[in-house]
Design a protein around this motif. Structure first.
Motif, PDB file in Angstrom:
ATOM      1  N   LEU A   1       0.444  -1.351   0.305  1.00 27.62           N
ATOM      2  CA  LEU A   1      -0.228   0.580   0.115  1.00 27.62           C
ATOM      3  C   LEU A   1       0.769   0.773   0.077  1.00 27.62           C
ATOM      4  CD1 LEU A   1      -2.946   0.875   0.038  1.00 27.62           C
ATOM      5  CD2 LEU A   1      -2.761   0.801   2.655  1.00 27.62           C
ATOM      6  N   SER A   2       0.233   1.787  -0.974  1.00 28.67           N
ATOM      7  CA  SER A   2       0.988   3.371  -1.082  1.00 28.67           C
ATOM      8  C   SER A   2       0.217   4.681  -1.296  1.00 28.67           C
ATOM      9  CB  SER A   2       2.166   3.466  -2.381  1.00 28.67           C
ATOM     10  OG  SER A   2       3.359   2.634  -1.569  1.00 28.67           O
ATOM     11  N   PHE A   3       0.492   5.429  -0.337  1.00 31.04           N
ATOM     12  CA  PHE A   3       0.024   7.500  -0.629  1.00 31.04           C
ATOM     13  C   PHE A   3       0.621   8.030  -1.027  1.00 31.04           C
ATOM     14  CE2 PHE A   3      -1.745   4.465   3.145  1.00 31.04           C
ATOM     15  CZ  PHE A   3      -3.028   4.601   2.662  1.00 31.04           C
ATOM     16  N   ASN A   4      -0.157   9.096  -2.450  1.00 32.84           N
ATOM     17  CA  ASN A   4       0.244  10.223  -1.948  1.00 32.84           C
ATOM     18  C   ASN A   4      -0.714  11.650  -1.760  1.00 32.84           C
ATOM     19  OD1 ASN A   4       2.071  11.621  -3.376  1.00 32.84           O
ATOM     20  ND2 ASN A   4       1.842  11.168  -5.379  1.00 32.84           N
ATOM     21  N   ILE A   5      -0.131  12.618  -0.857  1.00 32.85           N
ATOM     22  CA  ILE A   5      -1.414  13.157  -0.556  1.00 32.85           C
ATOM     23  C   ILE A   5      -0.924  14.584  -0.660  1.00 32.85           C
ATOM     24  CG2 ILE A   5      -0.350  13.495   1.258  1.00 32.85           C
ATOM     25  CD1 ILE A   5      -3.799  14.187   1.916  1.00 32.85           C
ATOM     26  N   GLY A   6      -1.485  15.873  -1.035  1.00 40.33           N
ATOM     27  CA  GLY A   6      -0.396  16.950  -1.582  1.00 40.33           C
ATOM     28  C   GLY A   6      -1.431  18.048  -2.382  1.00 40.33           C
ATOM     29  N   VAL A   7      -0.892  19.627  -2.813  1.00 37.47           N
ATOM     30  CA  VAL A   7      -1.404  19.895  -3.249  1.00 37.47           C
ATOM     31  C   VAL A   7      -0.992  20.727  -4.270  1.00 37.47           C
ATOM     32  CG1 VAL A   7      -2.590  23.100  -2.375  1.00 37.47           C
ATOM     33  CG2 VAL A   7      -1.815  21.482  -0.787  1.00 37.47           C
ATOM     34  N   PHE A   8      -1.621  20.887  -5.206  1.00 38.38           N
ATOM     35  CA  PHE A   8      -1.377  21.563  -6.862  1.00 38.38           C
ATOM     36  C   PHE A   8      -1.442  23.221  -7.044  1.00 38.38           C
ATOM     37  CE2 PHE A   8      -1.268  17.692  -9.225  1.00 38.38           C
ATOM     38  CZ  PHE A   8      -0.123  17.186  -8.198  1.00 38.38           C
ATOM     39  N   ASN A   9      -0.711  23.861  -7.412  1.00 39.71           N
ATOM     40  CA  ASN A   9      -0.445  25.489  -7.136  1.00 39.71           C
ATOM     41  C   ASN A   9      -1.446  25.884  -6.015  1.00 39.71           C
ATOM     42  OD1 ASN A   9      -1.631  28.020  -8.318  1.00 39.71           O
ATOM     43  ND2 ASN A   9      -2.503  27.663  -9.476  1.00 39.71           N
ATOM     44  N   ILE A  10      -0.594  25.861  -5.059  1.00 40.51           N
ATOM     45  CA  ILE A  10      -0.338  26.676  -3.760  1.00 40.51           C
ATOM     46  C   ILE A  10      -1.104  27.206  -3.745  1.00 40.51           C
ATOM     47  CG2 ILE A  10       0.383  26.837  -1.718  1.00 40.51           C
ATOM     48  CD1 ILE A  10       2.308  24.234  -1.533  1.00 40.51           C
ATOM     49  N   LEU A  11      -0.685  29.247  -4.092  1.00 39.13           N
ATOM     50  CA  LEU A  11      -0.328  30.530  -4.481  1.00 39.13           C
ATOM     51  C   LEU A  11      -1.830  30.274  -4.753  1.00 39.13           C
ATOM     52  CD1 LEU A  11       3.089  31.775  -5.224  1.00 39.13           C
ATOM     53  CD2 LEU A  11       1.861  31.225  -3.278  1.00 39.13           C
ATOM     54  N   ASN A  12      -2.305  29.075  -5.886  1.00 40.39           N
ATOM     55  CA  ASN A  12      -3.991  29.609  -6.463  1.00 40.39           C
ATOM     56  C   ASN A  12      -3.854  30.714  -7.537  1.00 40.39           C
ATOM     57  OD1 ASN A  12      -6.551  28.431  -7.061  1.00 40.39           O
ATOM     58  ND2 ASN A  12      -6.875  30.408  -5.749  1.00 40.39           N
ATOM     59  N   THR A  13      -2.393  30.617  -8.119  1.00 37.85           N
ATOM     60  CA  THR A  13      -2.023  31.247  -9.030  1.00 37.85           C
ATOM     61  C   THR A  13      -3.046  31.372 -10.324  1.00 37.85           C
ATOM     62  OG1 THR A  13       0.848  30.935  -8.892  1.00 37.85           O
ATOM     63  CG2 THR A  13      -0.360  31.886 -10.807  1.00 37.85           C
ATOM     64  N   LYS A  14      -3.363  32.471 -11.454  1.00 39.06           N
ATOM     65  CA  LYS A  14      -4.461  32.646 -12.142  1.00 39.06           C
ATOM     66  C   LYS A  14      -3.227  32.366 -13.284  1.00 39.06           C
ATOM     67  CE  LYS A  14      -7.800  34.287  -9.789  1.00 39.06           C
ATOM     68  NZ  LYS A  14      -8.425  32.755  -9.289  1.00 39.06           N
ATOM     69  N   ASN A  15      -3.923  30.876 -14.253  1.00 39.14           N
ATOM     70  CA  ASN A  15      -2.840  30.544 -15.262  1.00 39.14           C
ATOM     71  C   ASN A  15      -4.279  30.229 -16.241  1.00 39.14           C
ATOM     72  OD1 ASN A  15      -0.749  29.364 -14.318  1.00 39.14           O
ATOM     73  ND2 ASN A  15      -2.044  27.558 -13.065  1.00 39.14           N
ATOM     74  N   TYR A  16      -3.015  31.258 -18.138  1.00 39.69           N
ATOM     75  CA  TYR A  16      -4.441  31.855 -18.706  1.00 39.69           C
ATOM     76  C   TYR A  16      -3.538  30.385 -19.744  1.00 39.69           C
ATOM     77  CZ  TYR A  16      -6.908  34.918 -16.576  1.00 39.69           C
ATOM     78  OH  TYR A  16      -7.319  35.385 -14.555  1.00 39.69           O
ATOM     79  N   TYR A  17      -4.003  29.975 -20.649  1.00 38.70           N
ATOM     80  CA  TYR A  17      -3.726  29.295 -21.569  1.00 38.70           C
ATOM     81  C   TYR A  17      -4.440  29.903 -22.967  1.00 38.70           C
ATOM     82  CZ  TYR A  17      -2.519  26.436 -18.459  1.00 38.70           C
ATOM     83  OH  TYR A  17      -1.553  25.838 -16.723  1.00 38.70           O
ATOM     84  N   GLY A  18      -3.566  30.083 -24.306  1.00 39.82           N
ATOM     85  CA  GLY A  18      -3.497  30.425 -25.104  1.00 39.82           C
ATOM     86  C   GLY A  18      -3.765  29.151 -26.310  1.00 39.82           C
ATOM     87  N   TYR A  19      -4.490  29.993 -27.512  1.00 37.71           N
ATOM     88  CA  TYR A  19      -4.831  28.614 -28.801  1.00 37.71           C
ATOM     89  C   TYR A  19      -3.736  29.353 -29.182  1.00 37.71           C
ATOM     90  CZ  TYR A  19      -9.974  27.658 -27.120  1.00 37.71           C
ATOM     91  OH  TYR A  19     -10.569  27.652 -25.475  1.00 37.71           O
ATOM     92  N   ALA A  20      -2.698  28.330 -29.717  1.00 38.48           N
ATOM     93  CA  ALA A  20      -1.505  28.459 -31.030  1.00 38.48           C
ATOM     94  C   ALA A  20      -2.274  28.257 -32.250  1.00 38.48           C
ATOM     95  CB  ALA A  20      -0.437  27.125 -30.251  1.00 38.48           C
ATOM     96  N   TYR A  21      -1.872  28.681 -33.177  1.00 34.48           N
ATOM     97  CA  TYR A  21      -1.947  29.196 -34.204  1.00 34.48           C
ATOM     98  C   TYR A  21      -2.852  29.466 -34.961  1.00 34.48           C
ATOM     99  CZ  TYR A  21       2.639  26.390 -33.584  1.00 34.48           C
ATOM    100  OH  TYR A  21       3.914  26.046 -33.091  1.00 34.48           O
TER     101      TYR A  21
END
Length: 118
Positions: A76-96
């Motif tokens: 048995l293994s566990f992995n626990i955590g938090v992604f983007n701790i600072l709650n940064t606003k990430n925006y993505y564009g449509y390439a091409y």
């Protein structure tokens, strides 16, 4: 239309820094940051053929996880955590592609992963 400009929706620089620290025999704390430089998104073409741009700032995403391995006779293994701790606003564009406004990415995420080996 500038063909190279479509690639600006990708950051010019992306840096990943990772630190892994063993706390106990089977417990590891992992901290990593993803830095992405500014991006330029082409949002529209007007009737004169001119392009409107939106410049998106650089971002820092900091993630923290804790892995606990080899419990109950190594099955048995566990992995626990938090992604983007600072709650940064990430925006993505449509390439091409032109004419789309940036799409917002996920904010802070909590997760728990459980693995069991038979």
């Amino acid at each position: 239309l500038d063909q190279k400009k479509g690639t600006y929706s990708f950051p010019a620089h992306k840096i990943l820094v990772s630190l892994s620290y063993p706390i106990y025999k089977n417990v590891t704390l992992n901290l990593f940051e993803i830095f992405q430089s500014k991006k330029i998104i082409e949002t529209q073409i007007n009737q004169a053929g001119d392009i409107s741009d939106v410049e998106l700032p650089s971002t820092h995403n900091i993630n923290l996880t804790c892995q606990i391995n080899n419990l109950f006779h190594n099955s048995l293994s566990f992995n626990i955590g938090v992604f983007n701790i600072l709650n940064t606003k990430n925006y993505y564009g449509y390439a091409y592609s032109v004419g789309y406004f940036p799409m917002i990415g996920m904010g802070r995420e909590l997760f728990l992963q459980i693995k069991y080996s038979l």
